[in-house]
Design a protein around this motif. Structure first.
Motif, PDB file in Angstrom:
ATOM      1  N   GLY A   1      40.223  44.508  44.986  1.00 11.02           N
ATOM      2  CA  GLY A   1      38.872  43.955  45.127  1.00 11.02           C
ATOM      3  C   GLY A   1      37.824  44.986  44.719  1.00 11.02           C
ATOM      4  N   ASP A   2      37.989  46.203  45.186  1.00  7.24           N
ATOM      5  CA  ASP A   2      37.030  47.264  44.855  1.00  7.24           C
ATOM      6  C   ASP A   2      37.050  47.579  43.357  1.00  7.24           C
ATOM      7  N   ARG A   3      38.270  47.539  42.769  1.00  7.84           N
ATOM      8  CA  ARG A   3      38.363  47.801  41.320  1.00  7.84           C
ATOM      9  C   ARG A   3      37.622  46.729  40.531  1.00  7.84           C
ATOM     10  N   LEU A   4      37.812  45.503  40.998  1.00  8.48           N
ATOM     11  CA  LEU A   4      37.167  44.382  40.312  1.00  8.48           C
ATOM     12  C   LEU A   4      35.640  44.511  40.390  1.00  8.48           C
ATOM     13  N   ILE A   5      35.147  44.848  41.565  1.00 11.51           N
ATOM     14  CA  ILE A   5      33.691  44.995  41.725  1.00 11.51           C
ATOM     15  C   ILE A   5      33.179  46.098  40.790  1.00 11.51           C
ATOM     16  N   LYS A   6      33.932  47.165  40.703  1.00  8.65           N
ATOM     17  CA  LYS A   6      33.520  48.290  39.835  1.00  8.65           C
ATOM     18  C   LYS A   6      33.458  47.824  38.370  1.00  8.65           C
ATOM     19  N   ILE A   7      34.505  47.119  37.939  1.00  8.15           N
ATOM     20  CA  ILE A   7      34.516  46.651  36.537  1.00  8.15           C
ATOM     21  C   ILE A   7      33.350  45.702  36.285  1.00  8.15           C
TER      22      ILE A   7
END
Ligand SMILES: NC(=O)C1=CN([C@@H]2O[C@H](COP(=O)(O)OP(=O)(O)OC[C@H]3O[C@@H](n4cnc5c(N)ncnc54)[C@H](OP(=O)(O)O)[C@@H]3O)[C@@H](O)[C@H]2O)C=CC1
Ligand SMILES: O=C(O)CCC(=O)C(=O)O
Ligand SMILES: [Mg+2]
Length: 473
Positions: free
Chosen positions: A172-178
């Motif tokens: 989830g955090d990776r997705l938000i960053k992208i």
């Protein structure tokens, strides 16, 4: 073939041809009792359906019920966490038509919905939930009889696909960053928007094919309705979610005007045609001004677009739809979702079929059921091209479980939908008649009894089923 269940020794299976069921006189039908109040509702339902079939067909037709397991009952038989055993899926696939009681879904964590899983596994893309009034049913509304709608809810996508990530999870955090660093800045219309770093994330896919197959079924259903109910309203929140909900509306109109051109007229087309009918000399520009009240304040480009729309409609369908011919066609219109919630209360008789995406339809079907007497009166069907599962709109109502108290009306009426789907109209009519008479005689369960004036002594769940049967005549 099966691990822990044995199909009935008599009966044969329902098959499908071109999306329609071919039903033998003795079909085998799997049923799931359901969690919570399923324990009360299912026996009452089976009693009513079996008695109606026996009375209508005098032994020539009969359902062979096949008990299959899901939810808590399945865990008891198959072991911990075996909520939806392979046996159950095999049986439903094999026999094609099934009926079920409600199943529990925990909020927050835990298993995802078994109800939703069944719809997705069998691609039951149309959730059909009729809301009509039975005379004598108490309602919080003054004229509940004016509501006679069918919610046609897309059943396989939208946020119910269940693709979401928990707040703080690695992906989830990776997705938000992208999204924040790459995808949102690369999309100029999103400006400087950013997703809060402590957000959970869910995906809302709405596809063209998914939307159009739902609307296709809704229009085909509308064609079977009496003339004054031949209307399909596309419900959406497209002003906010342009590429999902807005696209649902656009794809719905596209399908109606491409695939059902001779049978359908859109609301805007009807305005354009009737403007010309009232004033044959009307210019395209004046016609445009009348269909768009804010026309004069629009930009030149927008004005030109609307004039073009008027000309296109008149050039393409005046011969087939003009001079009042459009009044005999299916009216396809659209309404914004929040507005339709007030419209079914304030102007209920203006609506018939409400075609919705998954979440809107979930909300709307509970709200519409409330108008005609509550969740005890809200039946439903999940229909695909090679399978159908019938189930009520409501859930397990756990606080009433095991008390022989709850209203079995919604599952019984889901059974009526199943009989109609099978073409067993005589049995379906008996049940509708019996239920209508029981309610008209104030022989009702607690939910309706408490709303009647003066209140009446409620019947038990099982007694209500018996009352329905007594009124078969
Ligand atoms: N398709 C399915 O199987 C569905 C399953 N669920 C699941 O069911 C569980 C319980 O959900 P919940 O939010 O409480 O919603 P429910 O629909 O189960 O019940 C909410 C309230 O609605 C009324 N109600 C429901 N069914 C009936 C009925 N047959 N007759 C009369 N009144 C009825 C009762 O009101 P009152 O007490 O005021 O009389 C009940 O307390 C959850 O796990 C949920 O996920 C929910 C919806 C659909
Ligand atoms: O599956 C669930 O728990 C809820 C589903 C639901 O509310 C519905 O289908 O109307
Ligand atoms: Mg619901």
């Amino acid at each position: 073939m099966y691990d822990k269940i044995i199909p009935p020794t008599t009966g044969t299976k329902i098959t499908f041809k071109n999306g329609e069921p071919i039903v033998p006189d003795n079909p085998i039908i799997p049923f799931i009792r359901g969690d919570g109040t399923g324990i009360d509702i299912w026996p009452a339902t089976q009693n009513v359906l079996d008695t109606a079939v026996a009375k209508a067909y005098k032994g020539q037709r009969q359902i062979s019920w096949f008990k299959v397991y899901a939810g808590d009952e399945a865990c008891d038989l198959y072991g911990t966490y075996q909520y939806l055993p392979q046996d159950t899926l095999t049986a439903i696939k094999e026999y094609g038509v099934a009926i079920k009681g409600p199943l529990t879904t925990p909020v927050g964590g835990g298993i995802r919905s078994l109800n939703v899983a069944l719809r997705q596994i069998f691609d039951l893309y149309a959730c059909v939930r009729p809301c009509r009034y039975y005379a004598g049913t108490p309602s919080p509304h003054k004229n509940p009889e004016k509501l006679d709608v069918i919610v046609y809810r897309e059943n396989t996508e939208d946020i119910y696909l269940g693709i979401e990530w928990k707040q703080g999870s690695e992906i989830g955090d990776r997705l938000i960053k992208i999204l924040n660093e790459d995808l949102i800045p690369a999309t100029p219309e999103h400006g400087k928007k950013q997703i809060p770093l402590d957000a959970g994330i869910g995906i809302k896919p709405i596809s063209k094919s998914g939307s159009q197959r739902l609307v296709r079924r809704a229009i085909k259903h509308a064609l079977q309705l009496p003339k004054h109910k031949q209307q399909v309203t596309l419900v959406h929140k497209g002003n906010i979610m342009k590429y999902t909900e807005g696209a649902f509306r656009d794809w719905g109109y596209e399908l109606a005007t491409m695939e059902f051109r001779q049978q359908c007229v859109t609301e805007r087309e009807s305005w354009i045609l009737s403007n010309k009918e009232k004033n044959p000399e009307i210019s395209p520009e004046d016609n445009a001004r009348q269909i768009d009240p804010g026309y004069d304040a629009l930009t030149q480009q927008k004005k030109a677009q609307i004039v073009k729309e008027v000309e296109t409609v008149l050039n393409s369908i005046w011969d087939s739809h003009g001079n009042g011919q459009w009044k005999d066609k299916i009216m396809v219109n659209d309404r914004i979702a929040d507005s339709i919630f007030q419209q079914i209360q304030t102007r209920p008789d203006e609506y018939s079929i409400l075609a919705t995406m998954n979440l809107n339809g979930d909300y709307l079907s509970d709200a519409a059921a409330a108008i005609v007497g509550g969740l005890g009166m809200g039946p439903g069907a999940n229909i695909g091209d090679a399978c159908a599962i019938f189930e009520a709109t409501h859930g397990t109502a756990p606080k009433h479980a095991g008390l022989d108290k709850i209203n079995p009306g919604s599952v019984i009426l889901s059974g009526v939908m199943m009989l109609e789907y099978m073409g067993w109209q005589e049995a379906a009519d008996l049940v509708k008649h019996g239920l209508g008479q029981a309610i008209a005689n104030s022989q009702v369960t607690y939910d309706l009894a408490r709303l009647l004036e003066p209140p009446v002594e409620p019947l038990k769940c099982s007694e209500f089923a018996e009352a329905i049967i007594q009124h078969f005549g």
